[in-house]
Design an enzyme around this catalytic site. Sequence first.
Site, mmCIF file in Angstrom:
data_model
loop_
_atom_site.group_PDB
_atom_site.id
_atom_site.type_symbol
_atom_site.label_atom_id
_atom_site.label_comp_id
_atom_site.label_asym_id
_atom_site.label_seq_id
_atom_site.Cartn_x
_atom_site.Cartn_y
_atom_site.Cartn_z
ATOM 1 N N ASP A 95 -8.139 5.503 -11.647
ATOM 2 C CA ASP A 95 -7.296 5.334 -10.475
ATOM 3 C C ASP A 95 -5.848 5.509 -10.924
ATOM 4 O O ASP A 95 -5.475 5.099 -12.014
ATOM 5 C CB ASP A 95 -7.529 3.937 -9.881
ATOM 6 C CG ASP A 95 -6.804 3.730 -8.567
ATOM 7 O OD1 ASP A 95 -6.143 4.674 -8.097
ATOM 8 O OD2 ASP A 95 -6.894 2.632 -8.015
ATOM 9 N N SER A 96 -5.032 6.072 -10.070
ATOM 10 C CA SER A 96 -3.681 6.470 -10.467
ATOM 11 C C SER A 96 -2.677 5.332 -10.492
ATOM 12 O O SER A 96 -1.548 5.512 -10.951
ATOM 13 C CB SER A 96 -3.162 7.540 -9.502
ATOM 14 O OG SER A 96 -3.014 6.975 -8.203
ATOM 15 N N ASP A 149 -0.648 8.174 -5.030
ATOM 16 C CA ASP A 149 -0.490 8.087 -3.577
ATOM 17 C C ASP A 149 0.094 6.735 -3.210
ATOM 18 O O ASP A 149 0.197 5.835 -4.028
ATOM 19 C CB ASP A 149 -1.841 8.280 -2.883
ATOM 20 C CG ASP A 149 -2.840 7.169 -3.202
ATOM 21 O OD1 ASP A 149 -2.767 6.612 -4.321
ATOM 22 O OD2 ASP A 149 -3.679 6.861 -2.353
ATOM 23 N N GLN A 197 -4.902 9.923 3.125
ATOM 24 C CA GLN A 197 -4.315 8.705 3.676
ATOM 25 C C GLN A 197 -4.138 8.890 5.199
ATOM 26 O O GLN A 197 -4.828 9.695 5.788
ATOM 27 C CB GLN A 197 -2.997 8.382 2.967
ATOM 28 C CG GLN A 197 -3.166 7.893 1.528
ATOM 29 C CD GLN A 197 -3.836 6.524 1.435
ATOM 30 O OE1 GLN A 197 -3.982 5.797 2.424
ATOM 31 N NE2 GLN A 197 -4.251 6.152 0.222
ATOM 32 N N ASP A 274 -16.689 2.865 -5.466
ATOM 33 C CA ASP A 274 -16.345 1.882 -6.496
ATOM 34 C C ASP A 274 -15.871 0.619 -5.802
ATOM 35 O O ASP A 274 -15.400 0.655 -4.660
ATOM 36 C CB ASP A 274 -15.240 2.396 -7.421
ATOM 37 C CG ASP A 274 -13.867 2.234 -6.786
ATOM 38 O OD1 ASP A 274 -13.111 1.334 -7.192
ATOM 39 O OD2 ASP A 274 -13.552 3.001 -5.843
ATOM 40 N N CYS A 314 -35.189 -5.010 -13.286
ATOM 41 C CA CYS A 314 -33.987 -5.265 -14.085
ATOM 42 C C CYS A 314 -34.322 -6.382 -15.042
ATOM 43 O O CYS A 314 -34.745 -7.467 -14.619
ATOM 44 C CB CYS A 314 -32.809 -5.666 -13.194
ATOM 45 S SG CYS A 314 -31.375 -6.286 -14.114
#
Length: 379
Positions: A95-96, A149, A197, A274, A314
């Site tokens: 992520d930026s 962004d 956006q 995510d 699991c």
Amino acid sequence: MAALQFSLRSKDNHTKARAGKITTDHGEILTPIFMPVGTVGSVKAVNQQQLKSIVAAQIILGNTYHLYLRPGTDVLEQAGGLHKFNGWDKPILTDSGGYQVFSLSGTRKIKEEGVIFQSHIDGSRHLFSPEKVMDIERSIGADIIMAFDECPPAGCEYIYAKKSMELTHRWLDRCVARVNETEGKYGYTQNLFPIVQGNTFKDLRTASAEYIASKNAVGNAIGGLSVGEPEDVMYEFTALCCDILPQAKPRYLMGVGTPWNILEGISLGVDMFDCVMPTRNGRNGMLFTSQGVINIKNKKWATDFSPIDDGFVCETSNYYSKAYLRHLFVSQELLGLQLASIHNLAFYLWLVGEARKHILEGDFASWKNEMVVRLKQRL
């Protein structure tokens, strides 16, 4: 070295769900997929061996803002990138830091040049421009790097949302230029995803999705949702974006969400998700299971010696009992945080795997509708 590739294997006949495959230089990702969040290069309470062998994660996330502050790009470059630093040899997405523009609103200032941050660690000030963010993401070395962004808050006024969207588009152009004039540092391809956006205004979302689609990137993301708006609004604008973004490219809905949010997102045409929810909620005793939601701290589980969840395979969820896990939480034992986090992540990865299976088998819609009702139950 090759740019990210995406191939569609099957589409559902009754929804817009699809099953596909993303190919990166660090391996393949079968979609739809959930990506565990490793903000500072670590998925909280879960080690990399567990992520592979128990959770069956195919890709994890890192965060540019946090990794820039600690350990810093110098350390990451000396290590040979985040893959070498944390020992994860599968794909990574970064992520930026755009979400921190939203979440750290009290300690930042937005300008045309970029965003001035005040570090949450020591109060030092830093400028994140689109160019600098691309350079940082190059140094981190993720396979998928997100454009810088601004994510405006839910409920903001139209004029603010419009100016924010236009700024995001100008920043995207600068991100694209920077990526095109630089090369990866570690011998493999890094792929830029732009972000839609526009808040919850139809004309702005439409304009942004069309602008992002025009960039012909190898994949596209939908941002600015799941930030406080009602679920039905999130679904409405997810659908709007998916109808515009290219069919032949993977679509990533950022920061979403609950298991039922993910199933609904898949039905609208999203491929990648995510969220910190499985680990954050797990550390607070909330378990997402194949039968519904459990607060493991409740006394009702004190003598329930059945497995945490035997509705899917699991080794953690099938081995430990609800009573034992509750005991760990009540006793404030760290193992409880780890087991709950592993269970939730393994469940999320199982769920998207089941969604893929039902898309391929042609009965996704009926399965999804039944699962959403079951998953929302409070046990």
